[in-house]
Design a protein around this motif. Structure first.
Motif, PDB file in Angstrom:
ATOM      1  N   SER A 178       0.823  -1.210   0.000  1.00 33.78           N
ATOM      2  CA  SER A 178       0.000   0.000   0.000  1.00 33.78           C
ATOM      3  C   SER A 178       0.858   1.261   0.000  1.00 33.78           C
ATOM      4  CB  SER A 178      -0.922   0.006   1.224  1.00 33.78           C
ATOM      5  OG  SER A 178      -0.161   0.105   2.409  1.00 33.78           O
ATOM      6  N   PHE A 179       2.175   1.127   0.181  1.00 34.64           N
ATOM      7  CA  PHE A 179       3.057   2.301   0.137  1.00 34.64           C
ATOM      8  C   PHE A 179       3.721   2.487  -1.217  1.00 34.64           C
ATOM      9  CE2 PHE A 179       2.695   1.215   4.586  1.00 34.64           C
ATOM     10  CZ  PHE A 179       2.379   2.447   5.127  1.00 34.64           C
ATOM     11  N   HIS A 180       3.379   1.648  -2.179  1.00 29.09           N
ATOM     12  CA  HIS A 180       3.939   1.847  -3.520  1.00 29.09           C
ATOM     13  C   HIS A 180       3.506   3.176  -4.076  1.00 29.09           C
ATOM     14  CE1 HIS A 180       5.062  -2.377  -5.034  1.00 29.09           C
ATOM     15  NE2 HIS A 180       5.209  -2.305  -3.743  1.00 29.09           N
ATOM     16  N   ALA A 181       4.434   3.910  -4.642  1.00 30.78           N
ATOM     17  CA  ALA A 181       4.066   5.115  -5.393  1.00 30.78           C
ATOM     18  C   ALA A 181       3.645   4.715  -6.804  1.00 30.78           C
ATOM     19  CB  ALA A 181       5.240   6.081  -5.457  1.00 30.78           C
ATOM     20  N   GLY A 182       4.511   3.939  -7.462  1.00 31.01           N
ATOM     21  CA  GLY A 182       4.210   3.536  -8.836  1.00 31.01           C
ATOM     22  C   GLY A 182       3.498   2.199  -8.840  1.00 31.01           C
ATOM     23  N   GLN A 183       2.186   2.206  -8.756  1.00 35.53           N
ATOM     24  CA  GLN A 183       1.420   0.953  -8.733  1.00 35.53           C
ATOM     25  C   GLN A 183       1.529   0.238 -10.071  1.00 35.53           C
ATOM     26  OE1 GLN A 183       0.000  -0.260  -6.155  1.00 35.53           O
ATOM     27  NE2 GLN A 183      -0.245   1.430  -4.714  1.00 35.53           N
ATOM     28  N   GLY A 184       1.612  -1.075  -9.993  1.00 31.39           N
ATOM     29  CA  GLY A 184       1.502  -1.893 -11.190  1.00 31.39           C
ATOM     30  C   GLY A 184       2.702  -1.830 -12.106  1.00 31.39           C
TER      31      GLY A 184
END
Lengths: 253, 253
Positions: free
Chosen positions: B247-253
């Protein structure tokens, strides 16, 4: 967002790290890569393909030797114009404002922060990796000889250089002479000692630091770059240097 | 002749170096390996399989998280009994003469040369590699959060520890609280802040140096090691931590 792996690669590419040879290859000027944000330091794309930005052909010779010798090789991954891995940090040629007759505008008036960034991302990790590897070889009792692979331009500031190759050294006179003799005998070429440069601690790094300071035999191989511009020339020089260097293996086969 | 790669490995194993996650995983106590010449520092083989020599299960959790998060992970390759990667060099616990209730005979009366050798072959190359990687992420504009993976023994010097896991931090209160809340909500387990230890610069290294000094959010995850002794337990904790950290990813996917 810049691509980390492609734009800002690790400062060293390690080839064949578990190679069994007594020889450890180093190729500081293997790449002319610059991260995009540097915009080529203001140098033209054509000039960035020449010897001012890297040692043309040297990476391919180093890779070929790593294979035929079963030797590890450490290759630089950034252009020497950003920071020269074979110059002491902070020495005049470390981050050159001029190379041969070409100005390097992007290296003028650098901030301390930028100089420090290049040291931290490019210079220090390269040499730390080599140093730690050599420490581990010593711990494991592995005999070691350092061979760095370079190339030189046939004409520098208008002066032609007659040698096909040079073998440069600091303390390792016997190792260098044996390689010169082996090369000359097998090829009949003009191979000179300490040409087109000499090695010293003020303007070189790998031979004095990784070689002399560790009491390891160490030579710097300079090949005239017009002889290794294509696959045939590269194969020819790998085929020449390989057998000569292989004769220094302790653990044969 | 000792095998270099097996007996004296590179001090850091890098997993998934081109991982796209904002999270960077560090697992300092991933291995209980010692080169043969140390003869286990005089500690019994049974003791060398316990938490005194490494963080049981931590490497597997770190590898699992590297995969589910697509995150890079840096794993130590030598036993913490040789030199502890999460202690400042020269701090009292850096090269312990005693661990919990076990004496470490091979660490008594060490020469300066041996202390320096462990620093050069194990401590410095590990942290140089992490530092240079974080420098390059910063240069490339990649947001970064540090998560170090550890495990603790359920009973230490006779005192039982009730927590299933602890999330330790120096400055990153918000990051730690969010992870604690996420873990507790999804699992109903007892997850505490700054238990079973606290983090400080005198007795820790990665969080203050790679986190605080770089102004990067940084937490240390401690999992009770009896919960991650087998593949099921490891998969369970990877399955718990993965979604919370993702949930802390900036660049999802």
């Amino acid at each position: 967002m810049a691509s980390l792996a492609e734009d800002w690669p690790e400062a060293v590419e390690t080839v064949n790290p578990s190679g069994s040879s007594e020889i450890v290859l180093i190729c500081e000027h293997a790449s002319n890569h610059m991260p995009a944000e540097y915009r080529g330091l203001g140098v033209s794309p054509a000039d960035l393909r020449t010897h001012i930005a890297w040692d043309v052909g040297a990476a391919e010779v180093a890779r070929g030797l790593a294979e035929v010798l079963d030797a590890p090789a450490f290759l630089g991954t950034y252009s020497r114009l950003l920071i020269d891995l074979n110059r002491p940090f902070r020495s005049p040629a470390s981050i050159p404002a001029r190379s041969e007759a070409t100005d390097i505008p992007g290296n003028l008036g650098l901030s301390e922060a930028e100089i420090e960034r290049r040291r931290r991302t490019m210079f220090t990790p390269f040499h730390d990796k080599v140093a730690s590897y050599l420490d581990r070889r010593r711990a494991a009792g592995r005999p070691t000889r350092i061979v760095t692979i370079h190339s030189f331009t046939p004409v520098f500031l208008g002066v032609a250089r007659p040698w096909h190759a040079g073998i440069l050294f600091d303390r390792s006179h016997d190792f260098a002479e044996a390689v010169i003799e082996g090369l000359a005998r097998s090829s009949g070429l003009n191979v000179a000692a300490n040409q087109p440069y000499t090695v010293d601690r003020e303007s070189d790094y790998a031979i004095p630091v990784h070689g002399t300071d560790r009491d390891l035999p160490a030579i710097l191989v300079e090949i005239r770059n017009d002889l290794i511009t294509d696959a045939n020339g590269i194969a020819e020089w790998v085929g020449r240097l390989g057998p000569v260097l292989r004769s220094f293996h302790a653990g044969q086969g």
